[in-house]
Motif scaffolding. Structure first.
Motif, PDB file in Angstrom:
ATOM      1  N   ALA A  69       0.833  -1.208   0.000  1.00  0.00           N
ATOM      2  CA  ALA A  69       0.000   0.000   0.000  1.00  0.00           C
ATOM      3  C   ALA A  69       0.867   1.257   0.000  1.00  0.00           C
ATOM      4  CB  ALA A  69      -0.924   0.002   1.207  1.00  0.00           C
ATOM      5  N   GLY A  70       0.574   2.153  -0.928  1.00  0.00           N
ATOM      6  CA  GLY A  70       1.263   3.435  -0.977  1.00  0.00           C
ATOM      7  C   GLY A  70       2.685   3.380  -1.481  1.00  0.00           C
ATOM      8  N   THR A  71       3.093   2.272  -2.115  1.00  0.00           N
ATOM      9  CA  THR A  71       4.481   2.124  -2.544  1.00  0.00           C
ATOM     10  C   THR A  71       4.561   1.580  -3.959  1.00  0.00           C
ATOM     11  OG1 THR A  71       4.935  -0.205  -1.980  1.00  0.00           O
ATOM     12  CG2 THR A  71       4.937   1.392  -0.162  1.00  0.00           C
ATOM     13  N   LEU A  72       5.803   1.449  -4.436  1.00  0.00           N
ATOM     14  CA  LEU A  72       6.084   0.793  -5.706  1.00  0.00           C
ATOM     15  C   LEU A  72       6.818  -0.530  -5.462  1.00  0.00           C
ATOM     16  CD1 LEU A  72       5.423   1.768  -8.630  1.00  0.00           C
ATOM     17  CD2 LEU A  72       7.853   2.284  -8.876  1.00  0.00           C
ATOM     18  N   ARG A 212      -2.067  14.666  -0.316  1.00  0.00           N
ATOM     19  CA  ARG A 212      -3.475  14.366  -0.111  1.00  0.00           C
ATOM     20  C   ARG A 212      -4.093  13.725  -1.356  1.00  0.00           C
ATOM     21  NH1 ARG A 212      -3.503  20.037  -1.191  1.00  0.00           N
ATOM     22  NH2 ARG A 212      -4.797  20.553  -3.015  1.00  0.00           N
ATOM     23  N   THR A 213      -4.942  12.760  -1.125  1.00  0.00           N
ATOM     24  CA  THR A 213      -5.687  12.151  -2.221  1.00  0.00           C
ATOM     25  C   THR A 213      -7.169  12.052  -1.886  1.00  0.00           C
ATOM     26  OG1 THR A 213      -5.188   9.947  -1.326  1.00  0.00           O
ATOM     27  CG2 THR A 213      -3.734  10.785  -3.065  1.00  0.00           C
ATOM     28  N   THR A 215      -9.336  14.179  -1.992  1.00  0.00           N
ATOM     29  CA  THR A 215     -10.163  14.951  -2.920  1.00  0.00           C
ATOM     30  C   THR A 215     -10.610  14.116  -4.110  1.00  0.00           C
ATOM     31  OG1 THR A 215      -8.126  15.746  -3.961  1.00  0.00           O
ATOM     32  CG2 THR A 215      -9.127  17.159  -2.290  1.00  0.00           C
ATOM     33  N   ALA A 216     -10.129  12.877  -4.205  1.00  0.00           N
ATOM     34  CA  ALA A 216     -10.517  12.011  -5.319  1.00  0.00           C
ATOM     35  C   ALA A 216     -11.827  11.288  -5.055  1.00  0.00           C
ATOM     36  CB  ALA A 216      -9.412  10.999  -5.603  1.00  0.00           C
ATOM     37  N   GLY A 217     -12.462  11.574  -3.956  1.00  0.00           N
ATOM     38  CA  GLY A 217     -13.785  11.031  -3.689  1.00  0.00           C
ATOM     39  C   GLY A 217     -13.818   9.517  -3.619  1.00  0.00           C
ATOM     40  N   ASP A 218     -14.652   8.912  -4.464  1.00  0.00           N
ATOM     41  CA  ASP A 218     -14.841   7.462  -4.431  1.00  0.00           C
ATOM     42  C   ASP A 218     -13.673   6.694  -5.024  1.00  0.00           C
ATOM     43  OD1 ASP A 218     -17.355   7.939  -3.381  1.00  0.00           O
ATOM     44  OD2 ASP A 218     -18.350   7.855  -5.344  1.00  0.00           O
ATOM     45  N   TRP A 219     -12.710   7.396  -5.590  1.00  0.00           N
ATOM     46  CA  TRP A 219     -11.662   6.696  -6.340  1.00  0.00           C
ATOM     47  C   TRP A 219     -10.267   6.931  -5.757  1.00  0.00           C
ATOM     48  CZ3 TRP A 219     -15.376   9.765  -9.005  1.00  0.00           C
ATOM     49  CH2 TRP A 219     -16.439   9.012  -9.541  1.00  0.00           C
ATOM     50  N   VAL A 220     -10.174   7.067  -4.450  1.00  0.00           N
ATOM     51  CA  VAL A 220      -8.881   7.336  -3.824  1.00  0.00           C
ATOM     52  C   VAL A 220      -7.833   6.280  -4.174  1.00  0.00           C
ATOM     53  CG1 VAL A 220      -7.668   7.460  -1.605  1.00  0.00           C
ATOM     54  CG2 VAL A 220      -9.770   8.773  -1.949  1.00  0.00           C
ATOM     55  N   PRO A 221      -8.109   4.972  -4.077  1.00  0.00           N
ATOM     56  CA  PRO A 221      -7.057   3.981  -4.358  1.00  0.00           C
ATOM     57  C   PRO A 221      -6.499   4.071  -5.778  1.00  0.00           C
ATOM     58  CG  PRO A 221      -8.868   2.958  -3.166  1.00  0.00           C
ATOM     59  CD  PRO A 221      -9.345   4.314  -3.580  1.00  0.00           C
ATOM     60  N   VAL A 222      -7.380   4.184  -6.785  1.00  0.00           N
ATOM     61  CA  VAL A 222      -6.897   4.200  -8.157  1.00  0.00           C
ATOM     62  C   VAL A 222      -6.188   5.515  -8.472  1.00  0.00           C
ATOM     63  CG1 VAL A 222      -9.025   5.103  -9.223  1.00  0.00           C
ATOM     64  CG2 VAL A 222      -7.508   3.606 -10.528  1.00  0.00           C
ATOM     65  N   VAL A 223      -6.627   6.613  -7.867  1.00  0.00           N
ATOM     66  CA  VAL A 223      -5.940   7.897  -8.056  1.00  0.00           C
ATOM     67  C   VAL A 223      -4.575   7.864  -7.383  1.00  0.00           C
ATOM     68  CG1 VAL A 223      -5.979  10.333  -7.395  1.00  0.00           C
ATOM     69  CG2 VAL A 223      -7.989   9.289  -8.440  1.00  0.00           C
ATOM     70  N   GLN A 224      -4.507   7.308  -6.180  1.00  0.00           N
ATOM     71  CA  GLN A 224      -3.211   7.216  -5.504  1.00  0.00           C
ATOM     72  C   GLN A 224      -2.244   6.374  -6.320  1.00  0.00           C
ATOM     73  OE1 GLN A 224      -2.223   4.724  -1.863  1.00  0.00           O
ATOM     74  NE2 GLN A 224      -2.334   6.761  -0.920  1.00  0.00           N
ATOM     75  N   LEU A 276      -0.916  17.177 -10.641  1.00  0.00           N
ATOM     76  CA  LEU A 276      -0.006  17.301  -9.507  1.00  0.00           C
ATOM     77  C   LEU A 276      -0.520  18.306  -8.476  1.00  0.00           C
ATOM     78  CD1 LEU A 276       3.389  17.275 -11.450  1.00  0.00           C
ATOM     79  CD2 LEU A 276       2.487  15.437 -10.014  1.00  0.00           C
ATOM     80  N   LEU A 277      -0.909  19.483  -8.947  1.00  0.00           N
ATOM     81  CA  LEU A 277      -1.281  20.541  -8.012  1.00  0.00           C
ATOM     82  C   LEU A 277      -2.598  20.255  -7.299  1.00  0.00           C
ATOM     83  CD1 LEU A 277      -0.156  23.715  -9.980  1.00  0.00           C
ATOM     84  CD2 LEU A 277       0.801  22.855  -7.839  1.00  0.00           C
ATOM     85  N   THR A 278      -3.572  19.683  -8.006  1.00  0.00           N
ATOM     86  CA  THR A 278      -4.843  19.397  -7.341  1.00  0.00           C
ATOM     87  C   THR A 278      -4.725  18.255  -6.348  1.00  0.00           C
ATOM     88  OG1 THR A 278      -5.487  17.985  -9.200  1.00  0.00           O
ATOM     89  CG2 THR A 278      -6.275  20.259  -9.222  1.00  0.00           C
ATOM     90  N   SER A 279      -3.609  17.526  -6.408  1.00  0.00           N
ATOM     91  CA  SER A 279      -3.366  16.452  -5.450  1.00  0.00           C
ATOM     92  C   SER A 279      -2.354  16.856  -4.384  1.00  0.00           C
ATOM     93  CB  SER A 279      -2.872  15.201  -6.194  1.00  0.00           C
ATOM     94  OG  SER A 279      -3.796  14.787  -7.174  1.00  0.00           O
TER      95      SER A 279
END
Length: 608
Positions: A69-72, A212-213, A215-224, A276-279
């Motif tokens: 989670a949260g990594t590569l 912050r992610t 702000t991606a609403g229902d799609w936080v995991p895929v946006v992250q 980038l900026l909106t995130s």
């Protein structure tokens, strides 16, 4: 034979990258930089062109994988009748070195394993000189490159390959580290593979948590995941963001549309900045803006559409005939001749990106406005010329409508920069040119009989880049001409619910025949147009269909072939993930990037 494109996952260290298949094989690896000559190139050829596979030596009944989670950091789980094994893959970075770390952990039972390393620098062409160091590590040298393989597993040479077997017992951990360094430097010190994996995990977690992610609403995991991918494709020193870490993955399976995407495109500038900026990625956005200024610095008439990772201009294109191509897709190309094309749209992207950077709060660059002004003044002398267009066609220059729309955007943003940020510039003259461009586009780029804008002046074909009209504020989304264009795109460019770039029958790209997949960024743009037009439910439905195309670890390529039901094109594609992030924010915020970009205090739309 290489696996399906979506069967790969990305690992990287923000300098170089590799692709790991579901079969435990690294089939593509470029170190030390994204654009270095690959040392594993089986992706575009065969195993003889280089790969590194670690896999059970017995039949595998199930494979699953995930990123931590949260990594590569990638974890691939192999289940067999004998037991279960976890393969952990990561890349680290030391000064002058790049480390690829692979850990094999026994989860249950007792599983026989095999390892095969086929190092082939020079894009799979060069057999290195392999020797054993005094400390037992194996070194492979070819010209400027040295690779040192470190593992407790007994390895042997066999038919110009390095192979070995071992057993993964429950609770065991077997490390492998492959370190790149210049061959003329001292041999690098060994590293603790398990410790490096944890350090890489910690570094990624620290980075992810600092942004912050929500702000991606229902799609936080895929946006992250998209933002992590975007970060992985960003060079840690230069701030340049490569379009993809691969070359020549085909847009048309078995065809000639195979290009090198390991460079930085100006076309992506504004949308990348928004993502980038909106995130909350202020540091990355600033680094990208600074890269942009450095890359285009110089005489305005020499601005290119793309540059190398550090701003290099020479991206000479050539072919690699010894590589058979991904599923026979030839030629395999390195470099990109499109760097020498004239694409008028990039002026709009650069001016828009710089304007939005000011508007979104990035600290101003002292040299930025002087450079922008010089670009606009040069554009005044060339905007009337035909160009190769946003898709870098090789079928000859035309007056592409979308290119002229972005010319309008360049003058519009220059005017707004003067008026909103108290900068100096001849706004009356620029306003006159802006209005002239707007009138010309509406007169020559619009087919009143068909009720839609066309790909180029005087043509009848459609182009999905016309979706940018409302997104940049050229015309409002509810203008009948925009509505008609969106409707025509829905009717003629959509295939199985996704958007193709343009009418293939027109052969505008100069590559006749074949079937190109749907272009995923354009499909996200259609969703953005739905948002601007108040068709939010349709936007959400399209977005969810697009997200469903992500592979099992959340990655997308450039295109999707709905006939073959496969991802195609270079992978993973930064532009696609940028579009995903922006559309998610458009759907999750009352005033998202699409609305923000399209907003205009005074646009040509008001006088259309």
């Amino acid at each position: 034979m290489a696996q399906r494109i979506e069967d790969y996952a990305l690992i990287g260290n923000c300098e170089g990258a590799a692709l790991v298949g579901l079969d435990g094989s690294i089939d593509w690896m470029a170190l030390p930089r994204f654009d270095s000559q690959a040392s594993f190139a089986a992706l575009l050829g065969t195993a003889d062109n280089g790969r590194w596979q670690i896999v059970p030596a017995v039949p595998v009944t199930k494979v699953s994988r995930q990123y931590r989670a949260g990594t590569l950091v990638l974890e691939t789980r192999f289940e067999t009748a004998e037991g279960t094994v976890l393969l952990i893959d990561a890349m680290g970075r030391r000064e002058g070195h790049g480390d690829v770390v692979r850990l094999v952990r026994g989860v249950s039972g007792s599983v026989p394993m095999r390892v095969e390393s086929v190092l082939r620098p020079g894009y799979g062409a060069v057999v290195p000189w392999v020797s054993r160091l005094a400390d037992g590590r194996i070194a492979a040298v070819a010209g400027p490159d040295r690779f040192v393989l470190d593992t407790p597993v007994a390895l042997r040479g066999e038919d110009f390959r390095t192979v070995g077997t071992f057993t993964a017992e429950e609770g065991s951990e077997t490390p492998f580290t492959l370190t790149w360094s210049p061959s003329y430097h001292p041999v690098p010190q060994p590293v603790d593979a398990a410790q490096l994996v944890e350090l890489v995990t910690e570094d990624w977690n620290d980075w992810t948590k600092s942004h912050r992610t929500e702000t991606a609403g229902d799609w936080v995991p895929v946006v992250q995941r998209s933002l992590i991918t975007l970060k992985a494709l960003t060079h840690y020193e230069t701030g340049g963001i490569v379009a993809a870490p691969t070359t020549s993955l085909p847009e048309q399976l078995g065809g000639p549309r195979n290009w090198d995407y390991r460079y930085c495109w100006l076309r992506d500038a504004t949308l990348t900045l928004y993502a980038l900026l909106t995130s909350g990625f202020l540091e990355e956005a600033s680094a990208w803006r600074d890269w942009l200024i450095r890359a285009i610095a110089g005489s305005p008439d020499q601005m290119q559409i793309m540059y190398g990772i550090a701003g290099e201009r020479r991206l000479d294109e050539y072919e690699l005939p010894w590589l058979a191509g991904y599923e026979g897709s030839t030629p395999v190309r390195v470099g990109n001749a499109a760097a020498g094309q004239l694409q008028l749209d990039v002026y709009g992207e650069v001016l828009d990106a710089m304007y939005q950077a000011r508007r979104l709060g990035l600290a101003p660059d002292d040299n930025g406005w002087n450079l922008e002004r010089a670009l606009v003044e040069h554009l005044e002398t060339i905007w009337h010329l035909p160009d190769e267009g946003i898709w870098e066609v090789r079928g000859g220059r035309r007056h592409f409508t979308a290119s002229k729309v972005m010319v309008w955007a360049a003058f519009d943003r220059a005017i707004r920069s003067v008026e909103e940020f108290q900068l100096a510039g001849p706004v009356d003259r620029w306003r006159s040119v802006r209005d002239e461009v707007h009138a010309e586009v509406c007169a020559k780029g619009y087919d009143a009989g068909r009720g839609h804008f066309t790909q180029y002046y005087g043509g009848t074909e459609l182009d999905a880049s016309l979706l940018m009209m409302a997104m940049v504020g050229f015309l409002p989304a509810d203008d009948p001409r925009v509505v008609g264009t969106v409707k025509a795109i829905e009717e003629r460019l959509m295939e199985d619910g996704f958007v193709k770039r343009y009418d293939e029958a027109g052969n505008v790209d100069g590559l006749a025949g074949g079937h190109e997949g749907a272009f995923l960024p354009c499909s996200f743009w259609l969703a953005d147009n739905y948002v601007l037009a108040g068709r939010v439910d349709e936007a959400r439905a399209l977005f969810e269909r697009l997200v469903a195309l992500c592979n099992d670890v959340g990655l997308l390529s450039e295109e999707y072939d709905s006939r073959a039901r496969r991802q195609v094109g270079n992978f993973p594609q930064a532009f696609t993930h940028v579009a995903l992030v922006n559309t998610a924010h458009n759907l999750s915020r009352e005033f998202g990037p699409a609305q923000h970009r399209a907003e205009s205090r005074e646009t040509g739309a008001a006088t259309a």
